[in-house]
Design a protein around this motif. Structure first.
Motif, mmCIF file in Angstrom:
data_model
loop_
_atom_site.group_PDB
_atom_site.id
_atom_site.type_symbol
_atom_site.label_atom_id
_atom_site.label_comp_id
_atom_site.label_asym_id
_atom_site.label_seq_id
_atom_site.Cartn_x
_atom_site.Cartn_y
_atom_site.Cartn_z
ATOM 1 N N SER A 124 37.229 61.526 61.874
ATOM 2 C CA SER A 124 38.354 62.818 62.056
ATOM 3 C C SER A 124 39.169 62.619 63.266
ATOM 4 C CB SER A 124 37.778 64.256 62.011
ATOM 5 O OG SER A 124 38.932 65.191 61.934
ATOM 6 N N GLY A 211 34.397 65.046 67.230
ATOM 7 C CA GLY A 211 32.981 64.724 67.348
ATOM 8 C C GLY A 211 32.577 63.691 68.484
ATOM 9 N N ALA A 727 26.614 65.276 64.860
ATOM 10 C CA ALA A 727 27.623 65.752 64.065
ATOM 11 C C ALA A 727 27.822 64.873 62.884
ATOM 12 C CB ALA A 727 29.047 65.546 64.813
ATOM 13 N N TYR A 728 27.967 65.859 61.640
ATOM 14 C CA TYR A 728 27.926 64.812 60.325
ATOM 15 C C TYR A 728 29.282 65.185 59.736
ATOM 16 C CZ TYR A 728 22.931 65.532 61.462
ATOM 17 O OH TYR A 728 21.643 65.695 61.882
ATOM 18 N N GLU A 729 29.742 64.409 59.001
ATOM 19 C CA GLU A 729 31.170 64.428 58.449
ATOM 20 C C GLU A 729 31.244 63.600 57.285
ATOM 21 O OE1 GLU A 729 35.536 63.031 60.280
ATOM 22 O OE2 GLU A 729 33.931 63.998 61.580
ATOM 23 N N ASP A 746 38.723 66.480 55.821
ATOM 24 C CA ASP A 746 37.048 66.141 56.131
ATOM 25 C C ASP A 746 36.150 67.395 56.154
ATOM 26 O OD1 ASP A 746 36.409 66.891 59.049
ATOM 27 O OD2 ASP A 746 38.312 65.830 58.990
ATOM 28 N N PHE A 748 32.838 69.143 58.026
ATOM 29 C CA PHE A 748 31.940 68.702 59.191
ATOM 30 C C PHE A 748 30.725 69.896 59.401
ATOM 31 C CE2 PHE A 748 35.435 70.992 61.070
ATOM 32 C CZ PHE A 748 34.628 72.065 62.089
ATOM 33 N N SER A 794 30.797 74.537 61.798
ATOM 34 C CA SER A 794 30.825 73.947 60.527
ATOM 35 C C SER A 794 32.186 74.114 60.088
ATOM 36 C CB SER A 794 29.977 74.260 59.542
ATOM 37 O OG SER A 794 29.964 75.589 59.242
#
Length: 954
Positions: A124, A211, A727-729, A746, A748, A794
């Motif tokens: 991102s 992130g 961090a997940y995206e 996105d 996240f 989130s």
């Protein structure tokens, strides 16, 4: 070799044959093409190819120069009649190019490996060009962040401000803690957020990557990074000037010029800003005559760059910049509010009488044309602050960057970036009144950093390309604090009981009481210093593996070490007029060691001692020198020869004055040191799949660790644990509606363990003192820098541009962000809950401060050719921020409703940029949202402003 130093090849339509046929026209058009072609067009070529093309183009230009000289008339000038019509006047193509909007598909990311297109980056990212910033004079963090997505500038003052991304990163006044949001300027990471709290100018682009960062370059950052790239030197001559006139006596002069010093070998670029502007708020009383308005500006900034290109395989850039000492912002732009008299449970808010209402209603301050009503209303009612000690926060910044790029071969480039920066800050604070209370108070910061980075970029084959490097950073930070007291300080800091003993109930002793109150603090000067040293080392690498033509997997790793130490020292530099009222001694460290202050031993001033008539009686063992001190007090204030001759009431007055003095001396610290050392890691794994030419999808996992801290709390060394973020995206980057709409979006999720923030902890130092003094409930607590067990964030982010309407473009950066404490049982109490007996509050499940649900930045621009060679342009930028709490303790009094600010610009200019006149309105609809709290709030420092800008090429 970094691509941004080179221009792309000359278009095929400008071949050598066309140069021979039309030498003059070809020369001018070639120069225009070379200087204006978008840099991203060269992104897919090797640096070696670019250098070769640049050298060929330069050789052709030199030949054309000679042909141009031959074609000149006797006056040596080229007349319009001697030129083809296509050169003498702007072409339709030039006019079309002048109004052509920039889409996100053409934007490049300069902080990435080489120059990657935004569409190809699997994380991102938001980007804004220097041109977009310049059109509405967005030149500082407050303005820049309004044009990027899900990033917030937390305005405090020069020293205390910070950046946050996705609600993470707000911090208070501490230099012992790393920023969560990294700042990188021209390749150099900043170790302190404060280093970026100046005006930016002559900008190429600004990017925000969200992130954890650190596997590509520089210093790691746990929440994201802001990258600012200045315009680089070029062999194409340029000279631009801009003058702004506006409200509040605003005069801003900006300039940028440069070109070749030695053709094909050495080029330069110089840029500067002179910014003068009166502030909106008036300083009613300033005995030092240093400041007549708040948030006034008087700044000068300059940067000089040199580019050396001795061979196709090597180039070097040197950049030097300076922003001399000048007022930056001000402390004290605070409007105090009428705090409640009672807490929710019915108890008094100020039972001891140390609140502003009680203090200003005392007889001491009566009849001086300043009362409590003025104190709480002067800013909103009169636009004035009544302060006699506040001065501008004097700040300066300077630095140097040396960047070397060497092509090892056609597939590998070695880069070295050496950076040095120094920063100074000085503030003088005031308590918010015109009285002689605070004297020379405030603080200073003297900071410098040296960094060295080596990067190797390679593309050995079609399967893989990578970047790896080594990063070193050393920082030294000397933070000074000062507390000085004037003649009114004793009456101000006394509680109700002490003031009553000295003044209100003193009867015939009131004269002595007034003298004791004056001397208790007048002239006292306390000084402190923290010396913070940091040494960071890291090795990192990131690779793109092109599994198929459509599938690429990005993986990166960073391993580093962080070593830092904090040494603290506090001392009394001047004892003032009340030396004889000193405590016997004070503690200086956590081990219980003390420092003698030479005062005589007597019964402390308490409710019980006053009631039983023992307050101020000599107690314990007093030496001959101490007894002489006591006798001197009796003689000076009461006219008797010995302390034993004092009455009970008179001794109580002495005890009250000693108590006031001891409360402000508090603790001293004698060179106590705290150390921290740890190994830190960052990682990224991100597959990207190109569904078709218009749609790319990606997933990413980013991991980052933010360094812990070493600090000293009341003489006790302590450390803060490192912050760890996963961090997940999931995202998609797409071109829609025949590429008139670019849409990047996105979702996240970020899990943060040991989030660094202010927490409540047991104050061992104060607890030991309480035990020593026989306090019934001795355990004391303090707000300190510490760790929150778990935080989770989130949300959804969208970046889009739309160019489907002729002459018009729109840009949107919007986000929904839910940032919450998941496990925070040792949170501090906000002011309205101070009556609770439990020192902690469980904030688990509560939203973070400065983390609104919604943020959106919408901008639009209309550019249309008119009147032949002119361009009419109009633009706006609106930044919307949802409801948020501005207090780290989440006070119910600190909620700021949703609000929006809008900047506008409208103007007319030449199609080639030879001249332009633009009217600008900042905060056009006068948004006045501001930070607020239980006892005070800070008015919005930048009310509506408008001005006119004249710019052109010389």
């Amino acid at each position: 070799m970094t691509d941004r130093f080179h221009r792309p090849s000359t278009p095929s339509s400008l071949s050598p044959s066309s140069f021979r046929l039309k030498p003059i026209a070809a020369f001018l058009i070639a120069g225009l093409a070379i200087s204006s072609a978008p840099l991203h067009a060269a992104g897919e070529k090797s640096a070696n190819e670019l250098q070769s093309e640049l050298n060929r183009a330069n050789a052709e230009i030199q030949q054309l120069k000679k042909e141009l000289e031959k074609s000149r008339g006797t006056s040596g000038a080229v007349t319009p009649s001697a030129l083809p019509a296509a050169v003498a006047a702007p072409t339709q193509e030039e006019a079309a190019e002048a109004v052509k909007p920039q889409a996100l598909d053409s934007v490049v990311i300069r902080s990435r490996r080489q120059l990657e297109k935004l569409h190809d980056v699997p994380v991102s990212v938001s980007v804004v060009s220097g041109g977009e910033l310049a059109r509405e004079q967005a030149s500082d963090f407050e303005a820049i962040t309004k044009r990027l997505g899900n990033i917030t500038f937390n305005q405090n003052n020069t020293r205390g401000s910070s950046l946050s991304i996705r609600g993470l990163g707000r911090r208070g006044f501490t230099e012992t803690q790393d920023p969560s949001v990294g700042i990188i300027v021209d390749g150099v990471p900043y170790g302190l957020s404060q280093l970026g709290n100046f005006d930016f100018y002559d900008i190429q682009s600004v990017e925000v990557a969200r992130g954890p960062q650190g596997t590509l370059q520089g210093k790691g950052a746990s929440a994201g990074a802001l990258t600012i790239t200045s315009k680089a030197p070029s062999f194409t001559p340029s000279s631009d000037l801009e003058i702004t006139y506006g409200q509040r006596e605003t005069v801003i002069l900006k300039g940028a010029l440069g070109g070749p010093i030695i053709d094909d070998l050495l080029a330069w670029r110089g840029s500067f800003v002179v910014d003068n502007q009166r502030g909106y708020y008036t300083v009613a009383e300033d005995s030092n005559k240093q400041l007549d308005t708040m948030y006034n500006r008087n700044r000068v900034s300059a940067r000089t760059q040199f580019l050396l290109t001795p061979s196709p395989d090597f180039n070097a850039k040197l950049s030097l910049d300076i922003q001399p000492r000048a007022p930056q912002l001000q402390n004290g732009l605070t409007n105090f509010v009428d705090t409640p008299l009672y807490y929710a449970n019915g108890t008094l808010v100020d039972p001891s009488g140390t609140g502003n209402r009680t203090r200003l209603n005392r007889s001491w301050f009566a009849g001086r044309n300043f009362d409590y009503n003025t104190f709480i209303n002067s800013i909103t009612r009169e636009g004035k602050v009544y302060q006699n000690e506040t001065q501008g926060q004097i700040a300066s910044s300077s630095g140097a960057v040396a960047e070397l790029n060497y092509n090892l071969n056609d597939t590998h480039t070695l880069t070295s970036i050496t950076g040095f920066r120094q920063y100074t800050f000085q503030a003088r604070n005031d308590e918010g009144t015109p009285f002689d209370i605070s004297k020379l108070g405030g603080g200073s910061v003297f900071y410098n950093q040296t960094s060295q980075e080596f990067r190797l970029t390679g593309k050995p084959n079609k399967l893989v390309d990578y970047q790896t490097g080594i990063f070193l950073l050393r920082t030294e930070d000397e933070v000074e604090s000062r507390s000085g007291y004037g003649a009114d300080a004793g009456a101000w800091f006394a509680n109700n009981a002490q003031y009553g003993t000295l003044i209100t109930n003193a009867g015939t002793n009131v004269g002595a009481g007034r003298s004791l109150a004056t001397d208790s603090l007048s002239g006292l000067y306390k000084w402190g210093e923290q010396y913070i040293k940091t040494f960071s080392k890291a090795i990192y690498g990131q690779a793109n593996v092109h599994v198929t033509d459509n599938l690429t997997v990005t993986a990166g790793l960073r391993i580093g070490t962080e070593a830092r130490s904090t040494t603290q020292f506090n001392a009394l530099n001047n004892l003032g007029y009340g030396t004889a009222l000193n405590p016997v001694s004070v503690r200086i460290d956590g081990a219980g060691n003390t420092q003698s202050l030479g005062g005589f031993s007597s019964v402390a001033y308490t409710t019980a001692s006053v009631a039983n008539g023992t307050a101020g009686n000599l107690a314990g063992t007093n030496s001959a020198a101490q007894l002489a001190q006591a006798n001197a007090v009796a003689q000076k204030y009461f006219g008797v020869s010995s302390y034993a001759e004092l009455s009970v009431a008179q001794k109580a007055q002495v005890a009250a004055a000693k108590a006031i003095r001891a409360s402000q001396i508090a603790t001293l610290v004698n060179n106590v040191r705290s150390d921290y050392k740890d190994q830190l890691h960052s990682a990224v794994l991100s597959p990207k799949y190109k569904i078709n030419d218009d749609i790319t999808a990606y997933a990413s996992w980013q991991y980052g660790e933010k360094s812990g801290s070493a600090l000293v709390v009341n003489g006790i060394p302590t450390t803060v644990k490192p912050e760890r973020t996963n961090a997940y995206e999931l995202g998609v980057k797409s071109f829609l509606l025949n590429k008139t709409l670019t849409l990047n979006a996105d979702v996240f999720l970020m899990d943060i363990k040991d989030y660094q923030q202010t927490v409540v902890a047991v104050d061992d130092f104060a607890t030991q003192d309480n035990i020593k003094n026989g306090i019934a409930n001795p355990t004391a607590y303090a707000s300190v820098q510490g760790n929150v067990n778990k935080v989770q964030v989130s949300g959804v982010e969208v970046d889009a541009t739309y160019n489907g309407i002729p002459f018009t473009s729109f840009r949107l950066a919007a986000s929904y962000n839910d940032a919450r404490y998941k496990d925070f049982k040792n949170a501090g109490k906000p002011s309205e809950l101070a009556y609770l007996s439990n020192p902690f509050i469980d904030r688990s499940g509560t939203r973070l401060g400065e983390a609104p649900y919604w943020q959106a930045n919408l901008s639009g621009e209309y550019r249309r050719p008119v009147l032949g060679d002119k361009v009419f342009h109009a633009s706006f930028t609106t930044a919307y921020t949802g409801k948020a709490n501005t207090d780290e303790l989440i006070s119910n009094y600190a909620w700021v409703p949703d609000h929006a600010t809008t900047d506008l610009a409208i103007g007319l200019g030449h199609v080639r940029g030879n001249y332009d006149v633009t009217f600008i309105a900042k905060n056009a609809f006068n948004d006045t949202a501001h930070e607020q709290g239980w006892a005070s709030y800070t008015p919005y420092p930048y009310p509506r402003w408008y001005g006119i800008v004249f710019s052109g090429k010389l």
